[in-house]
Design a protein around this motif. Structure first.
Motif, PDB file in Angstrom:
ATOM      1  N   ARG A 179      31.678 -36.253   1.146  1.00 55.05           N
ATOM      2  CA  ARG A 179      30.641 -36.497   2.150  1.00 55.05           C
ATOM      3  C   ARG A 179      31.100 -37.621   3.069  1.00 55.05           C
ATOM      4  O   ARG A 179      31.922 -38.439   2.680  1.00 55.05           O
ATOM      5  N   PRO A 180      30.515 -37.708   4.246  1.00 54.39           N
ATOM      6  CA  PRO A 180      30.883 -38.809   5.151  1.00 54.39           C
ATOM      7  C   PRO A 180      30.284 -40.148   4.739  1.00 54.39           C
ATOM      8  O   PRO A 180      30.635 -41.176   5.305  1.00 54.39           O
ATOM      9  N   VAL A 181      29.386 -40.124   3.760  1.00 55.64           N
ATOM     10  CA  VAL A 181      28.822 -41.363   3.221  1.00 55.64           C
ATOM     11  C   VAL A 181      28.877 -41.289   1.702  1.00 55.64           C
ATOM     12  O   VAL A 181      28.460 -40.301   1.110  1.00 55.64           O
ATOM     13  N   LEU A 182      29.409 -42.341   1.083  1.00 55.31           N
ATOM     14  CA  LEU A 182      29.369 -42.458  -0.373  1.00 55.31           C
ATOM     15  C   LEU A 182      28.380 -43.598  -0.650  1.00 55.31           C
ATOM     16  O   LEU A 182      28.633 -44.738  -0.255  1.00 55.31           O
ATOM     17  N   PRO A 183      27.256 -43.289  -1.285  1.00 60.86           N
ATOM     18  CA  PRO A 183      26.229 -44.329  -1.447  1.00 60.86           C
ATOM     19  C   PRO A 183      26.739 -45.503  -2.281  1.00 60.86           C
ATOM     20  O   PRO A 183      27.646 -45.344  -3.097  1.00 60.86           O
ATOM     21  N   ALA A 184      26.134 -46.660  -2.087  1.00 62.71           N
ATOM     22  CA  ALA A 184      26.483 -47.834  -2.894  1.00 62.71           C
ATOM     23  C   ALA A 184      26.099 -47.571  -4.341  1.00 62.71           C
ATOM     24  O   ALA A 184      25.142 -46.850  -4.637  1.00 62.71           O
ATOM     25  N   ARG A 185      26.909 -48.107  -5.284  1.00 66.69           N
ATOM     26  CA  ARG A 185      26.546 -48.120  -6.696  1.00 66.69           C
ATOM     27  C   ARG A 185      26.661 -49.574  -7.130  1.00 66.69           C
ATOM     28  O   ARG A 185      27.328 -50.365  -6.437  1.00 66.69           O
ATOM     29  N   PRO A 186      26.100 -49.927  -8.270  1.00 66.88           N
ATOM     30  CA  PRO A 186      26.201 -51.333  -8.680  1.00 66.88           C
ATOM     31  C   PRO A 186      27.662 -51.787  -8.693  1.00 66.88           C
ATOM     32  O   PRO A 186      28.495 -51.179  -9.360  1.00 66.88           O
ATOM     33  N   GLY A 187      27.960 -52.800  -7.924  1.00 70.99           N
ATOM     34  CA  GLY A 187      29.324 -53.316  -7.876  1.00 70.99           C
ATOM     35  C   GLY A 187      30.201 -52.686  -6.815  1.00 70.99           C
ATOM     36  O   GLY A 187      31.311 -53.147  -6.566  1.00 70.99           O
ATOM     37  N   PHE A 188      29.732 -51.588  -6.219  1.00 73.11           N
ATOM     38  CA  PHE A 188      30.518 -50.912  -5.182  1.00 73.11           C
ATOM     39  C   PHE A 188      29.713 -50.804  -3.893  1.00 73.11           C
ATOM     40  O   PHE A 188      28.568 -50.342  -3.929  1.00 73.11           O
ATOM     41  N   PRO A 189      30.302 -51.196  -2.786  1.00 76.87           N
ATOM     42  CA  PRO A 189      29.588 -51.088  -1.510  1.00 76.87           C
ATOM     43  C   PRO A 189      29.502 -49.624  -1.069  1.00 76.87           C
ATOM     44  O   PRO A 189      30.220 -48.768  -1.596  1.00 76.87           O
ATOM     45  N   ARG A 190      28.622 -49.348  -0.118  1.00 76.41           N
ATOM     46  CA  ARG A 190      28.582 -48.034   0.520  1.00 76.41           C
ATOM     47  C   ARG A 190      29.891 -47.821   1.288  1.00 76.41           C
ATOM     48  O   ARG A 190      30.478 -48.780   1.789  1.00 76.41           O
ATOM     49  N   LYS A 191      30.363 -46.566   1.328  1.00 72.31           N
ATOM     50  CA  LYS A 191      31.567 -46.238   2.111  1.00 72.31           C
ATOM     51  C   LYS A 191      31.163 -45.244   3.188  1.00 72.31           C
ATOM     52  O   LYS A 191      30.485 -44.258   2.861  1.00 72.31           O
ATOM     53  N   VAL A 192      31.580 -45.504   4.410  1.00 71.87           N
ATOM     54  CA  VAL A 192      31.206 -44.590   5.497  1.00 71.87           C
ATOM     55  C   VAL A 192      32.427 -44.227   6.348  1.00 71.87           C
ATOM     56  O   VAL A 192      33.388 -44.994   6.433  1.00 71.87           O
ATOM     57  N   LYS A 193      32.357 -43.043   6.945  1.00 67.11           N
ATOM     58  CA  LYS A 193      33.448 -42.531   7.791  1.00 67.11           C
ATOM     59  C   LYS A 193      32.883 -42.209   9.172  1.00 67.11           C
ATOM     60  O   LYS A 193      32.533 -41.065   9.463  1.00 67.11           O
ATOM     61  N   PRO A 194      32.797 -43.208  10.050  1.00 64.66           N
ATOM     62  CA  PRO A 194      32.109 -42.998  11.336  1.00 64.66           C
ATOM     63  C   PRO A 194      32.822 -42.040  12.289  1.00 64.66           C
ATOM     64  O   PRO A 194      32.224 -41.602  13.267  1.00 64.66           O
ATOM     65  N   LEU A 195      34.105 -41.717  12.015  1.00 65.54           N
ATOM     66  CA  LEU A 195      34.852 -40.884  12.971  1.00 65.54           C
ATOM     67  C   LEU A 195      34.857 -39.400  12.628  1.00 65.54           C
ATOM     68  O   LEU A 195      35.632 -38.632  13.209  1.00 65.54           O
ATOM     69  N   VAL A 196      33.999 -38.952  11.713  1.00 67.55           N
ATOM     70  CA  VAL A 196      34.090 -37.553  11.261  1.00 67.55           C
ATOM     71  C   VAL A 196      33.796 -36.530  12.353  1.00 67.55           C
ATOM     72  O   VAL A 196      34.084 -35.356  12.180  1.00 67.55           O
ATOM     73  N   ARG A 197      33.211 -36.952  13.464  1.00 71.70           N
ATOM     74  CA  ARG A 197      32.963 -35.995  14.551  1.00 71.70           C
ATOM     75  C   ARG A 197      34.064 -36.030  15.619  1.00 71.70           C
ATOM     76  O   ARG A 197      33.942 -35.371  16.648  1.00 71.70           O
ATOM     77  N   LEU A 198      35.112 -36.817  15.394  1.00 69.95           N
ATOM     78  CA  LEU A 198      36.176 -36.969  16.397  1.00 69.95           C
ATOM     79  C   LEU A 198      37.532 -36.594  15.806  1.00 69.95           C
ATOM     80  O   LEU A 198      37.796 -36.853  14.636  1.00 69.95           O
ATOM     81  N   THR A 199      38.390 -36.000  16.632  1.00 72.06           N
ATOM     82  CA  THR A 199      39.678 -35.532  16.131  1.00 72.06           C
ATOM     83  C   THR A 199      40.770 -36.587  16.291  1.00 72.06           C
ATOM     84  O   THR A 199      40.615 -37.575  17.016  1.00 72.06           O
ATOM     85  N   GLU A 200      41.887 -36.324  15.628  1.00 73.48           N
ATOM     86  CA  GLU A 200      43.076 -37.149  15.722  1.00 73.48           C
ATOM     87  C   GLU A 200      43.516 -37.323  17.180  1.00 73.48           C
ATOM     88  O   GLU A 200      43.799 -38.431  17.627  1.00 73.48           O
ATOM     89  N   ARG A 201      43.574 -36.203  17.886  1.00 77.15           N
ATOM     90  CA  ARG A 201      43.996 -36.233  19.295  1.00 77.15           C
ATOM     91  C   ARG A 201      43.022 -37.061  20.125  1.00 77.15           C
ATOM     92  O   ARG A 201      43.427 -37.841  21.004  1.00 77.15           O
TER      93      ARG A 201
END
Lengths: 306, 306
Positions: free
Chosen positions: A172-194
């Motif tokens: 998923r583009p978001v991995l929710p926070a768990r105790p001891g681990f911050p949330r992880k997000v991927k803000p560029l999932v709608r944009l390509t390498e090019r």
């Protein structure tokens, strides 16, 4: 200035930069990645994606600092670090640096040789561990990474080729926070390498163009090539593949992810949350301790992992 | 004689032919495709796959007759029909022939032009309709088609790229019988295109080598190319993709297929079971009636369907 077949549109400089900001804002909104006022730690590699991610988050008004890891991959690391430092210093931004060799006594090529695993394995474990720890220690709410649409689609393709249901459940583009681990997000999932390369060029961001020499020939790049051939034939196919998965398939695999969560304890060596025993990062530190640095070599081509 | 990277093995002629028979027997057993004593109608195109399918079913002791459809695709149809006839007559087998133009007043190129749809659409509708009807009329229990592993993996790849959950729910090597429709089975799903070509060569089966000229450049062939590139890097990846889908994913999409089944009525024109109104085949017959035959032309490349 840039022609986007998948959107059947051409953009001038200013409209293209706005298009990129809009796509990031849309991704953040669509997947509830960030709340106003949250502190973001951006994983910065010196490549186009992570620098564009940092730039775009700040352009959208988020408080975002950078963290660069010195992985010890020869000239590639020297150069990528220089690009990251230059980006931050020219803009007066806060960039933290952690050097694997100086701070933890090993580097990625050495860890790969010592553990007899592909370098991407030790590299991924180190990144996850050190970004999590830096976010905890620095009081950050979220870690943001520069994974773009091509990255996510290629990982999805690999997971689908193996029908790896556990990975599919977690992709998923978001991995929710768990105790001891911050949330992880991927803000560029709608944009390509090019598009990210164009964003950097048009924004005056200098970045390291070379791919990591240890990743050359790996399957991830072959999956990208295969999807690029499909995209050339059917513009928009890559975005539809990734978005369609999230909309119509991801939930079908989510059962496995909702199973009993393992209980976390503190790693006896570093204190990071782990499922028991010494954490994976400290095991690499232990096994690599005292080993002379190993020279960078290209990845074995066509290697197979079970 | 033949080297199979995905099985990490080389075979002599006799062992390769036995390998093919064993794979078909295994597919039939694994998916409960056929019961002893059932009468099978094989959809024969004159290509390697359908002739090998017929040959292998008979080698395994099944009572299998052939049905060839004259699709009216210029020289391609003339030649493929000659190969089908030669195979049957040399072995004293029963091959029924139905010619679209002679029996139903149209051909595939004309239907495509008249309906303004891709030729594969009219072709597929005609095949399904006429094989179903021939199985009903001839008292056959099952229709067998020559879809091989490459075909099924490419179709799966296309369905996955679009996350077409309805198609994913139905993509199985066996389609159970429904009132008015025979069971459909694909006995070659464990064997590749290359293996089927080798089977024909080593068994002395002559077949039409050319692809259908109307399919050239279509997406299905591009999906095959993409998977072949992956297979070259990771032998066995294609089989794992298809088998993994059946084992770990197909059921997750099956909900939609188990919804309320539409009630079938007899088509007022031909009497075949249909969901109401005139059946899709009779609509093509009606719309094509009286039209002069249209010359075969290559498919538009890179066409897009929504």
């Amino acid at each position: 200035m840039i022609d986007l077949a998948r959107h059947n549109a051409g953009f001038c400089r200013d409209h293209f930069l706005r298009f990129c900001r809009d796509q990031v804002a849309k991704a953040i909104d669509e997947h509830a990645m960030l709340e106003p006022g949250e502190r973001v730690l951006v994983a910065v590699s010196g490549g186009k994606d992570s620098l564009a991610c940092w730039d775009l988050l700040r352009a959208l008004g988020y408080e975002a600092d950078g963290l660069y890891l010195g992985l010890g991959i020869g000239e590639y690391s020297d150069e990528s670090g220089a690009f990251a430092r230059a980006y931050a210093s020219e803009r007066g931004l806060r960039l933290t640096e952690i050097d694997l060799r100086a701070h933890h006594g090993f580097d990625v090529p050495t860890a790969a040789a010592v553990t007899h695993r592909v370098p991407c394995s030790a590299c991924g474990i180190s990144k996850r561990h050190l970004f999590d720890a830096a976010a905890r220690d620095g009081g950050y709410d979220v870690v943001a990474t520069g994974h773009n649409l091509d990255d996510e689609a290629a990982v999805l393709f690999g997971n689908v080729l193996r029908w790896d249901t556990e990975y599919l459940a977690r992709q998923r583009p978001v991995l929710p926070a768990r105790p001891g681990f911050p949330r992880k997000v991927k803000p560029l999932v709608r944009l390509t390498e090019r598009e990210m390369a164009a964003y950097c060029v048009l924004s005056g961001i200098d970045y390291i163009v070379e791919e990591c020499p240890m990743a050359v020939g790996n399957k991830h790049l072959a999956y990208k090539d295969a999807l690029n051939a499909i995209e050339a034939m059917s513009p928009g196919a890559k975005a539809a593949f990734y978005a369609g998965f999230l909309a119509r398939a991801a939930d079908r695999f989510a059962v496995e992810g909702g199973g009993p969560t393992e209980e976390l304890v503190a790693c006896p060596s570093c204190g990071a949350p782990t499922t028991g025993e010494v954490c994976a990062f400290c095991r690499i530190v232990e096994r690599s301790a005292g080993h002379e640095p190993v020279a960078v070599r290209a990845t074995r081509r066509g290697r197979r992992r079970s």
